[in-house]
Enzyme design. Structure first.
Site, PDB file in Angstrom:
ATOM      1  N   LEU A 193      24.607  50.061  38.568  1.00 44.19           N
ATOM      2  CA  LEU A 193      25.248  51.382  38.559  1.00 44.19           C
ATOM      3  C   LEU A 193      25.753  51.749  37.160  1.00 44.19           C
ATOM      4  O   LEU A 193      25.444  52.824  36.634  1.00 44.19           O
ATOM      5  CB  LEU A 193      26.420  51.384  39.558  1.00 44.19           C
ATOM      6  N   GLU A 220      26.538  52.353  33.263  1.00 43.67           N
ATOM      7  CA  GLU A 220      25.660  52.676  32.134  1.00 43.67           C
ATOM      8  C   GLU A 220      26.433  52.500  30.826  1.00 43.67           C
ATOM      9  O   GLU A 220      27.665  52.440  30.843  1.00 43.67           O
ATOM     10  CB  GLU A 220      25.163  54.124  32.270  1.00 43.67           C
ATOM     11  N   GLU A 248      34.010  46.550  39.139  1.00 40.84           N
ATOM     12  CA  GLU A 248      34.034  47.142  40.489  1.00 40.84           C
ATOM     13  C   GLU A 248      35.221  48.079  40.693  1.00 40.84           C
ATOM     14  O   GLU A 248      35.778  48.149  41.792  1.00 40.84           O
ATOM     15  CB  GLU A 248      34.025  46.043  41.559  1.00 40.84           C
ATOM     16  N   GLY A 249      35.582  48.781  39.656  1.00 37.97           N
ATOM     17  CA  GLY A 249      36.702  49.726  39.715  1.00 37.97           C
ATOM     18  C   GLY A 249      37.898  49.115  39.009  1.00 37.97           C
ATOM     19  O   GLY A 249      38.432  48.092  39.461  1.00 37.97           O
ATOM     20  N   THR A 250      38.301  49.734  37.892  1.00 40.44           N
ATOM     21  CA  THR A 250      39.451  49.196  37.157  1.00 40.44           C
ATOM     22  C   THR A 250      40.722  49.407  37.981  1.00 40.44           C
ATOM     23  O   THR A 250      40.775  50.266  38.871  1.00 40.44           O
ATOM     24  CB  THR A 250      39.619  49.905  35.789  1.00 40.44           C
ATOM     25  N   GLN A 307      50.994  28.199  31.530  1.00 41.29           N
ATOM     26  CA  GLN A 307      52.368  27.939  31.078  1.00 41.29           C
ATOM     27  C   GLN A 307      52.871  26.583  31.578  1.00 41.29           C
ATOM     28  O   GLN A 307      53.508  25.840  30.840  1.00 41.29           O
ATOM     29  CB  GLN A 307      53.281  29.081  31.585  1.00 41.29           C
TER      30      GLN A 307
HETATM   31  C1  LIG Z   1      31.033  40.672  33.433  1.00 40.40           C
HETATM   32  C2  LIG Z   1      30.765  42.036  34.000  1.00 40.40           C
HETATM   33  C3  LIG Z   1      29.923  42.165  35.093  1.00 40.40           C
HETATM   34  C4  LIG Z   1      29.636  43.425  35.602  1.00 40.40           C
HETATM   35  N1  LIG Z   1      28.723  43.549  36.619  1.00 40.40           N
HETATM   36  C5  LIG Z   1      28.308  44.787  36.996  1.00 40.40           C
HETATM   37  C6  LIG Z   1      27.227  44.943  37.933  1.00 40.40           C
HETATM   38  O1  LIG Z   1      26.667  43.979  38.445  1.00 40.40           O
HETATM   39  N2  LIG Z   1      26.818  46.209  38.246  1.00 40.40           N
HETATM   40  C7  LIG Z   1      27.394  47.308  37.691  1.00 40.40           C
HETATM   41  O2  LIG Z   1      26.969  48.406  38.008  1.00 40.40           O
HETATM   42  N3  LIG Z   1      28.434  47.190  36.806  1.00 40.40           N
HETATM   43  C8  LIG Z   1      28.885  45.967  36.435  1.00 40.40           C
HETATM   44  N4  LIG Z   1      29.900  45.828  35.519  1.00 40.40           N
HETATM   45  C9  LIG Z   1      30.502  47.024  34.963  1.00 40.40           C
HETATM   46  C10 LIG Z   1      31.930  47.284  35.453  1.00 40.40           C
HETATM   47  O3  LIG Z   1      31.904  47.665  36.810  1.00 40.40           O
HETATM   48  C11 LIG Z   1      32.551  48.334  34.516  1.00 40.40           C
HETATM   49  O4  LIG Z   1      32.811  47.663  33.290  1.00 40.40           O
HETATM   50  C12 LIG Z   1      33.804  48.960  35.086  1.00 40.40           C
HETATM   51  O5  LIG Z   1      33.483  49.778  36.182  1.00 40.40           O
HETATM   52  C13 LIG Z   1      34.567  49.794  34.048  1.00 40.40           C
HETATM   53  O6  LIG Z   1      33.715  50.680  33.411  1.00 40.40           O
HETATM   54  P1  LIG Z   1      33.679  50.729  31.793  1.00 40.40           P
HETATM   55  O7  LIG Z   1      33.528  49.334  31.300  1.00 40.40           O
HETATM   56  O8  LIG Z   1      32.663  51.721  31.391  1.00 40.40           O
HETATM   57  O9  LIG Z   1      35.108  51.196  31.381  1.00 40.40           O
HETATM   58  P2  LIG Z   1      35.624  52.768  31.235  1.00 40.40           P
HETATM   59  O10 LIG Z   1      35.256  53.521  32.454  1.00 40.40           O
HETATM   60  O11 LIG Z   1      35.115  53.253  29.925  1.00 40.40           O
HETATM   61  O12 LIG Z   1      37.171  52.548  31.171  1.00 40.40           O
HETATM   62  C14 LIG Z   1      37.854  52.171  29.969  1.00 40.40           C
HETATM   63  C15 LIG Z   1      39.358  52.240  30.276  1.00 40.40           C
HETATM   64  O13 LIG Z   1      39.699  53.605  30.597  1.00 40.40           O
HETATM   65  C16 LIG Z   1      40.402  53.609  31.834  1.00 40.40           C
HETATM   66  N5  LIG Z   1      40.117  54.841  32.578  1.00 40.40           N
HETATM   67  C17 LIG Z   1      38.908  55.397  32.836  1.00 40.40           C
HETATM   68  N6  LIG Z   1      39.072  56.496  33.585  1.00 40.40           N
HETATM   69  C18 LIG Z   1      40.395  56.640  33.815  1.00 40.40           C
HETATM   70  C19 LIG Z   1      41.195  57.573  34.520  1.00 40.40           C
HETATM   71  N7  LIG Z   1      40.661  58.604  35.173  1.00 40.40           N
HETATM   72  N8  LIG Z   1      42.551  57.386  34.529  1.00 40.40           N
HETATM   73  C20 LIG Z   1      43.109  56.330  33.886  1.00 40.40           C
HETATM   74  N9  LIG Z   1      42.405  55.411  33.186  1.00 40.40           N
HETATM   75  C21 LIG Z   1      41.067  55.566  33.164  1.00 40.40           C
HETATM   76  C22 LIG Z   1      39.892  52.402  32.593  1.00 40.40           C
HETATM   77  O14 LIG Z   1      40.791  52.005  33.606  1.00 40.40           O
HETATM   78  C23 LIG Z   1      39.781  51.386  31.464  1.00 40.40           C
HETATM   79  O15 LIG Z   1      41.027  50.787  31.235  1.00 40.40           O
HETATM   80  C24 LIG Z   1      30.239  44.573  35.032  1.00 40.40           C
HETATM   81  C25 LIG Z   1      31.119  44.424  33.948  1.00 40.40           C
HETATM   82  C26 LIG Z   1      31.360  43.187  33.414  1.00 40.40           C
HETATM   83  C27 LIG Z   1      32.268  43.081  32.224  1.00 40.40           C
END
Ligand SMILES: Cc1cc2nc3c(=O)[nH]c(=O)nc-3n(C[C@H](O)[C@H](O)[C@H](O)COP(=O)(O)OP(=O)(O)OC[C@H]3O[C@@H](n4cnc5c(N)ncnc54)[C@H](O)[C@@H]3O)c2cc1C
Length: 388
Positions: free
Chosen positions: A137, A139, A369-371, A343
């Protein structure tokens, strides 16, 4: 110990009439993980062992078959049993647990939204481990805002042509089946893409803070052709499917983190009884006892919240808020517990891979999977709507 504890048995008993059968199954899975996965966990982390063959054996044990109906190769057991299995896996090895949990999310998507033919073709093979799957999912330019996907699927006379790329994809390059989201004219849609495909390629395995046993890389699509029957469900519904797949998966990720926290807690508890300072074991000091109490309480609360969300899902009620609550609480709890474990170990905690890797592993899941931030927004918006 990975083996099912009396606390798990009590939780099963208070939720399910068939608790003894479920406990037996989980006990056997736990014993397998304790014998075959846990001893390799440190090696998966430092890169001296690859987890592929062990993952295949874990899948053969029925880990992903728990929640599916028998007609699709499953065991027909409640989702809460799978959620507890995820805790055992998180304890044994978090990277392995992440890999199999995401693999299962792809199977779940096909099972929930796929055609009968797609279900027959893929579900049984994925959940038995004959095929490895991936959920694609995120990008490079959209994670939390996943709906704004740049990957496109254009209709062709033979099916669809996909162009774009997916970032941070677990099991990328190892999987045989990719559950891919791409925008069509009607909006985000979902597709099953089988590998190898000449239009699909993979990036390097990314170096990571934790979860090192699992592979994470980019998936690239360049004029990647798939047949018309690769479309899952209806065009334009892909983002709705993703949300529903992620709700279930978030409970699993929360439970996985309960397992990670428990692994760190068990080590800290044992060390606190051996390590002496000022003439006594450090477990005698009240401030160590406070940590032990807080760690244990967090773990128990996390497990209960995950089971609460699992029961909501079993009850077919709308459970996205419960799932998000479980994930936010359990993943943040795990980071705190693993930090407290470091710790308790003092300097040995900071320098011993086998202690600090739990913190490194847990740290992913307040992001993936959703921050936590985005899930707090989801919880609040659901609760505001419920109270309207
Ligand atoms: C080891 C690993 C495995 C993964 N595996 C998968 C996988 O199998 N399939 C897949 O599809 N994805 C995968 N992911 C991706 C993961 O789901 C995303 O990294 C995650 O959803 C966050 O997206 P982003 O990294 O683009 O961060 P961003 O969306 O760019 O967020 C950056 C920061 O901004 C904050 N933020 C964004 N929007 C808001 C808002 N509206 N209000 C407040 N704060 C906000 C976020 O909380 C975060 O702190 C993986 C990531 C990692 C690191």
């Amino acid at each position: 110990m990975v083996l099912l504890t009396s606390e798990h048995r009590l939780l099963l008993k208070s939720n399910y009439a068939q608790h003894e059968v479920y406990a037996e199954l989980l006990g056997a899975l736990g014993a397998f993980m304790e014998e075959k996965v846990l001893p390799l966990s440190q090696k998966f982390d430092d890169g001296s062992a690859k987890m592929d063959s062990t993952r295949a054996r874990l899948l053969e044990q029925g880990f992903c078959q728990i929640g599916y109906p028998k007609e699709y190769g499953g065991l027909g057991l409640p989702f809460g049993v799978y959620v507890l299995a995820a805790e055992l896996a998180g304890y044994a090895d978090a990277g392995m647990a992440l890999s199999v949990a995401i693999h299962n999310t792809a199977a779940e998507g096909i099972f929930q939204f796929g055609s009968e033919d797609q279900k027959r073709k893929y579900v049984s093979d994925i959940i038995s481990g004959k095929k490895v799957a991936s959920f694609s999912l995120t990008e490079p330019t959209s994670g939390s805002d996943a709906k704004t996907m740049a990957t496109k699927a254009k209709k062709t006379p033979r099916g669809y042509m996909i162009n774009g790329s997916k970032a941070f994809i677990t099991n990328a390059g190892e999987a045989d089946v990719y559950f891919v989201f791409a925008a069509t004219e009607k909006g985000p849609s979902s597709f099953i893409v089988e590998s190898p495909n000449p239009g699909m390629s993979f990036g390097e395995d990314l170096p990571k803070l934790g979860m090192r046993g699992s592979r994470t890389s980019e998936v690239r699509f360049v004029d990647c052709e798939v047949p018309a029957d690769a479309l899952v469900g209806e065009e334009g519904q892909g983002f709705e499917y993703a949300k529903r797949m992620l709700s279930g998966s978030r409970i699993v990720m929360g439970s996985l983190c309960v397992g990670v926290a428990r692994a760190a807690y068990d080590k800290a508890l044992s060390y606190s009884k051996q390590r002496r300072a000022f003439g006594s074991p450090i477990s005698d000091f009240q401030l160590t006892k406070e940590k032990i109490a807080d760690m244990k309480t967090g773990i128990t609360a996390g497990r209960l919240l995950c089971m609460h969300a699992a029961r909501a899902r079993e009850g077919s009620v709308e459970y996205s808020s419960e799932a998000a609550q479980a994930k936010v609480f359990a993943t943040e709890m795990a980071v705190r517990v693993c930090d407290m474990a470091i710790q308790v170990f003092g300097g040995h905690g900071y320098t011993t891979e086998d202690v600090h890797r739990h913190w490194r592993d847990a740290r992913l899941l307040t992001i993936g999977e959703g921050t936590s931030e985005v899930l707090r927004l989801l919880i609040a918006s659901r609760e505001l709507a419920r109270s309207a």
